[in-house]
Design a protein around this motif. Structure first.
Motif, short mmCIF file in Angstrom:
data_model
loop_
_atom_site.label_atom_id
_atom_site.label_comp_id
_atom_site.label_asym_id
_atom_site.label_seq_id
_atom_site.Cartn_x
_atom_site.Cartn_y
_atom_site.Cartn_z
N SER A 8 24.00 -27.33 15.60
CA SER A 8 25.30 -26.78 15.20
C SER A 8 25.09 -25.43 14.55
O SER A 8 23.98 -25.06 14.18
CB SER A 8 26.01 -27.74 14.24
N ALA A 9 26.17 -24.69 14.41
CA ALA A 9 26.16 -23.40 13.73
C ALA A 9 27.44 -23.27 12.92
O ALA A 9 28.53 -23.52 13.43
CB ALA A 9 26.07 -22.26 14.74
N THR A 10 27.29 -22.92 11.66
CA THR A 10 28.45 -22.66 10.82
C THR A 10 28.71 -21.16 10.83
O THR A 10 27.84 -20.39 10.43
CB THR A 10 28.23 -23.15 9.38
N LEU A 11 29.86 -20.77 11.32
CA LEU A 11 30.25 -19.36 11.39
C LEU A 11 31.19 -19.06 10.23
O LEU A 11 32.07 -19.87 9.92
CB LEU A 11 30.94 -19.06 12.71
N SER A 12 31.01 -17.92 9.59
CA SER A 12 31.93 -17.51 8.53
C SER A 12 32.15 -16.01 8.63
O SER A 12 31.29 -15.27 9.14
CB SER A 12 31.39 -17.90 7.15
N LEU A 25 46.83 -4.04 8.09
CA LEU A 25 47.11 -5.23 8.89
C LEU A 25 48.04 -6.14 8.10
O LEU A 25 47.67 -6.63 7.04
CB LEU A 25 45.79 -5.95 9.22
N VAL A 26 49.25 -6.34 8.60
CA VAL A 26 50.24 -7.12 7.86
C VAL A 26 50.66 -8.39 8.60
O VAL A 26 51.41 -9.20 8.05
CB VAL A 26 51.50 -6.28 7.54
N ASP A 27 50.18 -8.58 9.83
CA ASP A 27 50.64 -9.72 10.62
C ASP A 27 49.49 -10.50 11.27
O ASP A 27 49.61 -10.97 12.39
CB ASP A 27 51.65 -9.27 11.68
N LEU A 28 48.39 -10.65 10.54
CA LEU A 28 47.25 -11.41 11.04
C LEU A 28 47.68 -12.85 11.30
O LEU A 28 48.28 -13.50 10.44
CB LEU A 28 46.10 -11.38 10.04
N ALA A 29 47.38 -13.36 12.50
CA ALA A 29 47.78 -14.72 12.86
C ALA A 29 46.61 -15.67 13.01
O ALA A 29 46.76 -16.88 12.85
CB ALA A 29 48.58 -14.70 14.16
N GLY A 30 45.42 -15.15 13.33
CA GLY A 30 44.28 -16.05 13.51
C GLY A 30 43.10 -15.36 14.14
O GLY A 30 43.02 -14.13 14.18
N TYR A 31 42.20 -16.20 14.68
CA TYR A 31 40.92 -15.71 15.20
C TYR A 31 40.57 -16.44 16.49
O TYR A 31 41.01 -17.57 16.73
CB TYR A 31 39.80 -15.98 14.19
N LYS A 32 39.75 -15.79 17.29
CA LYS A 32 39.14 -16.43 18.46
C LYS A 32 37.64 -16.26 18.32
O LYS A 32 37.15 -15.15 18.05
CB LYS A 32 39.64 -15.82 19.76
N LEU A 33 36.92 -17.34 18.47
CA LEU A 33 35.47 -17.33 18.41
C LEU A 33 34.94 -17.61 19.81
O LEU A 33 35.46 -18.48 20.51
CB LEU A 33 34.96 -18.40 17.45
N VAL A 53 41.86 -19.40 7.51
CA VAL A 53 40.59 -20.05 7.82
C VAL A 53 39.54 -18.98 8.09
O VAL A 53 39.76 -18.10 8.92
CB VAL A 53 40.73 -20.99 9.05
N THR A 54 38.40 -19.05 7.39
CA THR A 54 37.34 -18.06 7.59
C THR A 54 35.97 -18.70 7.79
O THR A 54 34.94 -18.05 7.62
CB THR A 54 37.28 -17.05 6.43
N THR A 55 35.95 -19.97 8.16
CA THR A 55 34.71 -20.64 8.55
C THR A 55 35.01 -21.60 9.69
O THR A 55 36.14 -22.11 9.81
CB THR A 55 34.05 -21.44 7.40
N TYR A 56 34.01 -21.85 10.51
CA TYR A 56 34.17 -22.80 11.62
C TYR A 56 32.80 -23.37 11.96
O TYR A 56 31.82 -22.63 12.02
CB TYR A 56 34.77 -22.11 12.85
N LEU A 57 32.75 -24.66 12.21
CA LEU A 57 31.51 -25.34 12.60
C LEU A 57 31.52 -25.56 14.11
O LEU A 57 32.39 -26.26 14.64
CB LEU A 57 31.39 -26.68 11.88
N VAL A 58 30.56 -24.94 14.79
CA VAL A 58 30.38 -25.14 16.24
C VAL A 58 29.32 -26.24 16.38
O VAL A 58 28.21 -26.11 15.86
CB VAL A 58 29.90 -23.85 16.94
N GLU A 59 29.67 -27.30 17.07
CA GLU A 59 28.76 -28.43 17.22
C GLU A 59 28.31 -28.60 18.67
O GLU A 59 28.83 -27.95 19.57
CB GLU A 59 29.45 -29.71 16.72
N ASN A 60 27.37 -29.51 18.85
CA ASN A 60 26.87 -29.88 20.18
C ASN A 60 26.22 -28.73 20.93
O ASN A 60 26.38 -28.60 22.14
CB ASN A 60 27.97 -30.53 21.02
N LEU A 61 25.49 -27.89 20.21
CA LEU A 61 24.76 -26.79 20.84
C LEU A 61 23.43 -27.30 21.36
O LEU A 61 22.68 -27.94 20.63
CB LEU A 61 24.52 -25.65 19.84
N ALA A 62 23.15 -27.03 22.62
CA ALA A 62 21.88 -27.44 23.23
C ALA A 62 20.75 -26.57 22.68
O ALA A 62 20.98 -25.45 22.21
CB ALA A 62 21.96 -27.31 24.74
N PRO A 63 19.52 -27.06 22.74
CA PRO A 63 18.38 -26.25 22.29
C PRO A 63 18.35 -24.91 23.03
O PRO A 63 18.61 -24.84 24.23
CB PRO A 63 17.17 -27.11 22.64
#
Length: 91
Positions: A8-12, A25-33, A53-63
């Motif tokens: 996994s990787a924790t992105l922030s 920037l006055v109308d921030l709605a979100g993010y795409k990773l 939201v400023t962190t996200y956990l990406v799981e199930n990453l292969a070696p």
């Protein structure tokens, strides 16, 4: 048969405060990773429809090595350019 251990990787990130043209920037709605195992190619993605939201956990990453980039988008759906890349090696 040998089990493959997935990683996994924790992105922030820090929320942007300016548009690409330097205006406030006055109308921030979100993010795409985006992520993938080939540099510059990102077949995997997730959309976060919450500007606080400023962190996200990406799981199930292969070696191997994964490369990650992010964008932000406003309430009109206008998406920024890719961020700089981050990499993670999953053993």
């Amino acid at each position: 048969v040998e089990a493959i251990s997935l990683g996994s990787a924790t992105l922030s990130w820090t929320a942007p405060t300016q548009n690409e043209d330097g205006s406030q920037l006055v109308d921030l709605a979100g993010y795409k990773l985006y992520w993938g195992t080939t540099p510059g190619s990102y077949p995997n993605s997730v959309t976060i429809n919450n500007a606080t939201v400023t962190t996200y956990l990406v799981e199930n990453l292969a070696p191997g090595t994964d490369e990650f980039v992010a964008t932000s988008f406003n309430t009109s759906g206008v998406e920024s350019r890719f961020s700089g890349t981050a990499t993670k090696v999953v053993p």
